[in-house]
Enzyme design. Sequence first.
Site, PDB file in Angstrom:
ATOM      1  CG  ASP A 149      -2.080  -0.944   1.055  1.00  0.00           C
ATOM      2  OD1 ASP A 149      -2.189  -1.420  -0.034  1.00  0.00           O
ATOM      3  OD2 ASP A 149      -2.636  -1.253   2.208  1.00  0.00           O
ATOM      4  NE  ARG A 168      -1.223   3.233  13.076  1.00  0.00           N
ATOM      5  CZ  ARG A 168      -0.409   2.395  12.397  1.00  0.00           C
ATOM      6  NH1 ARG A 168       0.951   2.556  12.345  1.00  0.00           N
ATOM      7  NH2 ARG A 168      -1.027   1.529  11.635  1.00  0.00           N
ATOM      8  CG  ASP A 183      -4.247   3.059  12.507  1.00  0.00           C
ATOM      9  OD1 ASP A 183      -4.157   3.455  13.494  1.00  0.00           O
ATOM     10  OD2 ASP A 183      -3.787   1.910  11.743  1.00  0.00           O
ATOM     11  CB  SER A 187      -4.410  -5.900   7.468  1.00  0.00           C
ATOM     12  OG  SER A 187      -4.021  -4.815   8.119  1.00  0.00           O
TER      13      SER A 187
HETATM   14  N1  ARG Z   1      -7.969  -2.150  15.860  1.00  0.00           N
HETATM   15  C1  ARG Z   1      -6.613  -1.751  16.173  1.00  0.00           C
HETATM   16  C2  ARG Z   1      -6.769  -0.092  16.557  1.00  0.00           C
HETATM   17  O1  ARG Z   1      -7.420   0.536  15.784  1.00  0.00           O
HETATM   18  C3  ARG Z   1      -5.580  -2.011  15.425  1.00  0.00           C
HETATM   19  C4  ARG Z   1      -5.296  -1.850  13.901  1.00  0.00           C
HETATM   20  C5  ARG Z   1      -4.247  -2.505  13.453  1.00  0.00           C
HETATM   21  N2  ARG Z   1      -4.209  -2.301  12.032  1.00  0.00           N
HETATM   22  C6  ARG Z   1      -3.702  -3.513  11.260  1.00  0.00           C
HETATM   23  N3  ARG Z   1      -3.623  -3.175   9.989  1.00  0.00           N
HETATM   24  N4  ARG Z   1      -3.680  -4.518  11.700  1.00  0.00           N
HETATM   25  O2  ARG Z   1      -5.707   0.349  17.055  1.00  0.00           O
END
Ligand code: ARG
Length: 396
Positions: free
Chosen positions: A13, A92, A121, A170
């Site tokens: 990506d 993040r 994110d 992912s």
């Molecule tokens: N659901 C979690 C969050 O929003 C983790 C997201 C992680 N992303 C991934 N591509 N696995 O913090």
Amino acid sequence: MAKVVLCYSGGLDTTVCIPILREKYGFDEVVTVTVDIGQPEDEIRYAERRGEKYADKHYTIDAKKEFVNAIFMLIKANGDYEGYVLGTALARPIIAEKVVEIAKKENADAIAHGATGKGNDQLRFDNIFFQHGFRVIAPMRELNLTREWEMEYAEKHGIEIPVTKDKPWSIDENLWSRSIEGGKLEDPSYIPPEEIYEWTLSAEKTPNEPEIIEIGFEKGIPISINGEKMDGVSLIRYLNEIGGKHGVGRTDMIEDRILGLKARENYEHPAATILITAHRDLEKLVLSRRELKFKKIVEEEWAELVYYGLVNEPLFEALNAFIDKTQERVTGWVRVKIYKGSCIPLARSSDFALYKEELTSFDSLELDQRFSEGYSRFHGLQGRIYNEIKKDLKTI
Ligand code: ARG
């Protein structure tokens, strides 16, 4: 000369974002930034190689120290959002701040990231980028790209496609947790195959002998294992290793995303489970009943702000101040047993304990139990009166 700084993981990506930012958004220069928050070393080197190859300039920034400090605060807050240990969420804003530093240094016109329009994110990143006045570009969110299109586009631009090994998940991994989502896991009735897990063994495969670990805390922060002082990164890595070997710290859950979408999420987080179990246990020994009760409310609010990426909220500062005040006495040790996926406190000790054996013990006469009768006469008084009246009044 328009320049853009891209948050870069090295995956498909964010790599296709490089030519997209040139071709579709008209940037002359793309600078990639990979932030080290404790993801595997080879992942960072891979991103570095690809950034150097496909972008005009690449930076790798070490933010492990900042991340460990955030993790320490999370431990003090027993960080938990609906049962999720907040690994990605916590990382993040730290990544975003580092990227902003580079964007300022590079005099960039915009910042780009690879987050989609359905997840959390995007909101966590954007909040920090907007805070610093940057234009934000999110090609994944704006262009509605499919994986197939991305692969073709990558090929056209001479971009090596990462070997997918038939594992269409992912994954987001850092020092604190590993998250697996997407693909077949999107069906909540689907039982995940063992192979999605890399940090933890399933209970069937773990040793038959339990392990007992002593964790030392100072002001709410873990500082030692079995009496040996350790820095944050090593301590967390050690517990991930040993906890994972005993199958500790797996979560399979339905999570409420910020936007309101429900999502099926799988996580691994051995150190987080061990440290928070131990920390909570020590708090029960040293904090007062009312502190514990009120802190729970604060923790819930704290975790939600972190999940939402709202760490610039004034409330967040205020909650942290409250939490830090309570942690002044959270010093001592806890021994936990890890065995077949479970983590159970066995023993604890602190100089600040509000527990006093000479008061509580059945065998001690220090506090004369006969005094309690007076208290008891008032305790439950209203209930007794109510039940008295109830006998005569048919209307209640
Ligand atoms: N659901 C979690 C969050 O929003 C983790 C997201 C992680 N992303 C991934 N591509 N696995 O913090």
